[in-house]
Design an enzyme around this catalytic site. Structure first.
Site, PDB file in Angstrom:
ATOM      1  N   ASN A   1       0.796  -1.232   0.000  1.00 40.49           N
ATOM      2  CA  ASN A   1       0.000   0.000   0.000  1.00 40.49           C
ATOM      3  C   ASN A   1       0.828   1.283   0.000  1.00 40.49           C
ATOM      4  OD1 ASN A   1       0.799  -0.598   2.596  1.00 40.49           O
ATOM      5  ND2 ASN A   1      -1.121   0.016   3.549  1.00 40.49           N
TER       6      ASN A   1
ATOM      7  N   GLU B   1       4.738  -4.793  11.850  1.00 42.03           N
ATOM      8  CA  GLU B   1       3.690  -3.785  11.594  1.00 42.03           C
ATOM      9  C   GLU B   1       2.584  -4.489  10.830  1.00 42.03           C
ATOM     10  OE1 GLU B   1       3.349  -0.843  12.637  1.00 42.03           O
ATOM     11  OE2 GLU B   1       5.334  -0.359  13.418  1.00 42.03           O
TER      12      GLU B   1
ATOM     13  N   CYS C   1      -3.489   0.328   6.885  1.00 36.86           N
ATOM     14  CA  CYS C   1      -3.544  -0.618   8.002  1.00 36.86           C
ATOM     15  C   CYS C   1      -4.246  -0.060   9.225  1.00 36.86           C
ATOM     16  CB  CYS C   1      -2.132  -1.034   8.363  1.00 36.86           C
ATOM     17  SG  CYS C   1      -1.069   0.384   8.625  1.00 36.86           S
TER      18      CYS C   1
ATOM     19  N   GLU D   1       7.665   1.964  14.690  1.00 43.37           N
ATOM     20  CA  GLU D   1       8.402   2.657  13.642  1.00 43.37           C
ATOM     21  C   GLU D   1       8.328   4.157  13.938  1.00 43.37           C
ATOM     22  OE1 GLU D   1       6.784   0.838   9.876  1.00 43.37           O
ATOM     23  OE2 GLU D   1       8.809  -0.011   9.892  1.00 43.37           O
TER      24      GLU D   1
HETATM   25  P1  NAD Z   1       1.078  -9.837   3.189  1.00 44.00           P
HETATM   26  O1  NAD Z   1       1.171 -10.296   4.598  1.00 44.00           O
HETATM   27  O2  NAD Z   1       0.392 -10.708   2.215  1.00 44.00           O
HETATM   28  O3  NAD Z   1       2.554  -9.605   2.598  1.00 44.00           O
HETATM   29  C1  NAD Z   1       3.453  -8.711   3.190  1.00 44.00           C
HETATM   30  C2  NAD Z   1       4.848  -9.031   2.721  1.00 44.00           C
HETATM   31  O4  NAD Z   1       5.280 -10.254   3.297  1.00 44.00           O
HETATM   32  C3  NAD Z   1       5.004  -9.199   1.215  1.00 44.00           C
HETATM   33  O5  NAD Z   1       6.203  -8.598   0.795  1.00 44.00           O
HETATM   34  C4  NAD Z   1       5.074 -10.703   1.050  1.00 44.00           C
HETATM   35  O6  NAD Z   1       5.786 -11.118  -0.100  1.00 44.00           O
HETATM   36  C5  NAD Z   1       5.818 -11.092   2.301  1.00 44.00           C
HETATM   37  N1  NAD Z   1       5.628 -12.476   2.750  1.00 44.00           N
HETATM   38  C6  NAD Z   1       4.526 -13.265   2.569  1.00 44.00           C
HETATM   39  N2  NAD Z   1       4.741 -14.472   3.146  1.00 44.00           N
HETATM   40  C7  NAD Z   1       5.976 -14.443   3.698  1.00 44.00           C
HETATM   41  C8  NAD Z   1       6.753 -15.388   4.422  1.00 44.00           C
HETATM   42  N3  NAD Z   1       6.288 -16.604   4.709  1.00 44.00           N
HETATM   43  N4  NAD Z   1       7.981 -15.021   4.832  1.00 44.00           N
HETATM   44  C9  NAD Z   1       8.461 -13.782   4.581  1.00 44.00           C
HETATM   45  N5  NAD Z   1       7.777 -12.851   3.887  1.00 44.00           N
HETATM   46  C10 NAD Z   1       6.541 -13.176   3.445  1.00 44.00           C
HETATM   47  O7  NAD Z   1       0.439  -8.386   3.255  1.00 44.00           O
HETATM   48  P2  NAD Z   1      -0.030  -7.450   2.046  1.00 44.00           P
HETATM   49  O8  NAD Z   1      -1.258  -8.045   1.460  1.00 44.00           O
HETATM   50  O9  NAD Z   1       1.124  -7.159   1.159  1.00 44.00           O
HETATM   51  O10 NAD Z   1      -0.388  -6.101   2.818  1.00 44.00           O
HETATM   52  C11 NAD Z   1      -1.601  -5.886   3.450  1.00 44.00           C
HETATM   53  C12 NAD Z   1      -1.463  -6.127   4.941  1.00 44.00           C
HETATM   54  O11 NAD Z   1      -0.428  -5.316   5.473  1.00 44.00           O
HETATM   55  C13 NAD Z   1      -2.708  -5.721   5.705  1.00 44.00           C
HETATM   56  O12 NAD Z   1      -2.999  -6.675   6.696  1.00 44.00           O
HETATM   57  C14 NAD Z   1      -2.316  -4.402   6.334  1.00 44.00           C
HETATM   58  O13 NAD Z   1      -3.043  -4.079   7.484  1.00 44.00           O
HETATM   59  C15 NAD Z   1      -0.883  -4.609   6.604  1.00 44.00           C
HETATM   60  N6  NAD Z   1      -0.178  -3.317   6.740  1.00 44.00           N
HETATM   61  C16 NAD Z   1       0.273  -2.924   7.970  1.00 44.00           C
HETATM   62  C17 NAD Z   1       0.911  -1.698   8.136  1.00 44.00           C
HETATM   63  C18 NAD Z   1       1.410  -1.238   9.477  1.00 44.00           C
HETATM   64  O14 NAD Z   1       2.238  -0.343   9.541  1.00 44.00           O
HETATM   65  N7  NAD Z   1       0.940  -1.797  10.586  1.00 44.00           N
HETATM   66  C19 NAD Z   1       1.089  -0.869   7.024  1.00 44.00           C
HETATM   67  C20 NAD Z   1       0.617  -1.300   5.791  1.00 44.00           C
HETATM   68  C21 NAD Z   1      -0.002  -2.524   5.656  1.00 44.00           C
END
Ligand code: NAD
Length: 486
Positions: free
Chosen positions: A155, A252, A286, A460
């Protein structure tokens, strides 16, 4: 690719772009049209090795520089980012589909803030002197952790790459960053700009790939710390992998944050807060306050004003500066949101506005408003990550606080009220890492950002982030002969 400032290869390692076409192809899709506008290749094991070896090689010399020198490089990178804000914002829009009216003010600018802020702090990272009996003393020093891995969500690809990189580098660490496979482009520009600003080869590297590449990075013994921005299920896996070797971890993760609107609140201001907390970045934030608890006395007025304001949203071409709502990031994310909207209706929520996909080109969906949502409904319990606002009714403060906290998540929370003491009492009662009074979803670099409960570990931004990218060493100094019992 035909847009300005395009990255020239899939990875950025050891100060230069690197390609390895043996890695599986990842298409770069422009969410506004669905067109494939480019491709990158996922990192092969050789690429992962190249990046980690480079980061490891570079780390000691980088940490040995003075903080002021490291900071100067980060601040120079911030200046370059600001000078190139327009092209970087256009790239962010190509990567994510977010409207240029947003990316121009929220992405490269936020990344530049982080580089400038942590660049400024780098020279002030010191330890303590602790006097002890007999003239003995302990001094502490704040040391780098080593090689850090950053893993991003889709995002905010530029912002996430910098929010992790800037504090890591300020503390003398080096980084290997893996962007989300859905938005691979922007982090490469962060790496390129840091390099141009004087970061030595290996200090900030970017490799592409899916979860398996992320997992390979996290599990490598050379890595001291991992910082993930992603969903709770991914967080559980990555945190467990980090724990295997006692690695430092920042998580996060997702949320289902409450936004409580009392009937003494300024109605227009509260509606604005709920818009910021549900529809900015097409709802893909998020910390969004997606459970909007509205006190019964103003429920009807709130719904009417919200529906009216939603009618003013300009949905369409993200490159048009008049557009305020762009597409979802991907077809998959669009389908997830459509599914939740269907479930919401099936479970008895009242659809007040929106709810439909727009057109056949790109991944557009109307901002959606549900009323009469109850705590047990799926749309009130699960993170949707799309432009779906649920209004839940409440009577009393005591009741709403219990309901607001009845969730596994704890990322953010907000309250709109003109009662000063209630605003602070409610904030104190929230089980959330980041709270807002009479506003929503701001994340300035000066303030800590992060979650409690399942929404995450660590913080962060702000001086807090320094603690998560460094460790303290204590040195005991004896000023007298050493004595032993025999
Ligand atoms: P996701 O969990 O599908 O993927 C996040 C990242 O993790 C990607 O780069 C992915 O390739 C990687 N990943 C996936 N499986 C992994 C594994 N087994 N080992 C290591 N890396 C792995 O999330 P998304 O769909 O890309 O993003 C949306 C999510 O992120 C939502 O839940 C949102 O709330 C959260 N988010 C949180 C924040 C925050 O600061 N708290 C900010 C933005 C988004």
């Amino acid at each position: 690719m035909t847009y300005p400032t395009q990255p020239t290869a899939s990875h950025f390692i050891d100060g230069q772009y690197v390609e390895d076409t043996n890695g599986p192809e990842i298409p770069v899709i422009y969410p506004a049209t669905g067109a494939v506008i480019g491709k990158v290749h996922a990192a092969t094991p050789e690429i992962v090795e190249l990046a980690l070896a480079s980061a490891k090689r570079a780390q000691k010399d980088w940490a040995a520089m003075s903080g002021t020198e490291r900071g100067r490089i980060l601040r120079r990178a911030a200046d370059i980012m600001r000078e190139r804000n327009h092209v970087l914002s256009v790239l962010e829009t190509w990567d994510t589909g977010k409207p240029l009216s947003e990316t121009t003010v929220a992405d490269a600018t936020s990344a530049a803030d982080a580089l400038e802020y942590f660049g400024g702090l780098a020279g002030s990272l010191t330890g303590e002197h602790i006097p002890l009996a007999g003239g003995d003393f302990v001094y502490t020093s704040r040391e780098a952790l080593g090689v850090c891995v950053g893993i991003g969500a889709w995002n905010y690809p530029t912002q996430i790459a910098a929010w992790k990189g800037a504090p890591a580098l300020a503390c003398g660490n080096t980084m290997v960053f893996k962007p989300s496979e859905a938005t691979p482009l922007c982090a490469l520009k962060v790496a390129e700009i840091l390099s141009e600003a004087g970061a030595p080869p290996g200090v900030y590297n970017v490799v592409q790939g899916l979860g398996n590449v992320g997992a390979a990075l996290v599990q490598d013994p050379r890595v001291a710390k991992v910082s993930l921005t992603g969903s709770v299920p991914t967080g559980r896996k990555v945190y467990a992998m980090a724990a295997q070797n006692m690695k430092h971890a920042t998580m996060e993760l997702g949320g289902k944050s409450p936004l409580i609107i009392f009937d003494d609140a300024d109605l227009d201001s509260a509606v604005s807060g709920a818009i910021l907390g549900n529809f900015y970045s097409t709802g893909q934030v998020c910390s969004n306050g997606t459970r909007v608890f509205v006190q019964k006395g103003i429920k009807d007025a709130f719904l009417a004003r919200m529906a009216e304001r939603m009618g003013k949203a300009v949905i369409g071409d993200p490159m048009d500066m008049a557009t305020t709502i762009g597409p979802m990031v991907s077809e998959r994310q669009l389908e997830i949101v459509e599914n939740y909207i269907r479930i919401g209706q099936e479970e008895g929520a009242r659809l007040v506005a929106g709810g439909k996909r727009i057109g056949n080109e790109g991944f557009f969906i109307e901002p959606t408003l549900f009323a009469d949502v109850t705590d047990d409904m799926t749309i009130a319990r699960e993170e949707i990550f799309g432009p779906v606002l649920s209004v839940l009714d409440f009577d009393t403060e005591e009741e709403v606080m219990a309901r607001a906290n009845a969730t596994e998540f704890g990322l953010a929370a907000g309250v709109f009220t003109n009662d000063l003491t209630r605003a602070h009492r409610v904030s104190a009662g929230f089980e959330a890492g980041t709270c807002y009074i009479n506003t929503y979803n701001l994340a300035p670099v000066e303030a800590p950002f992060g979650g409690v409960k399942a929404s995450g570990v660590g913080r962060e931004n702000s001086k807090e982030a320094i603690k998560h990218y460094s460790q303290v060493k204590s040195v005991y100094v004896a000023m007298n002969p050493c004595e032993a019992p025999f």
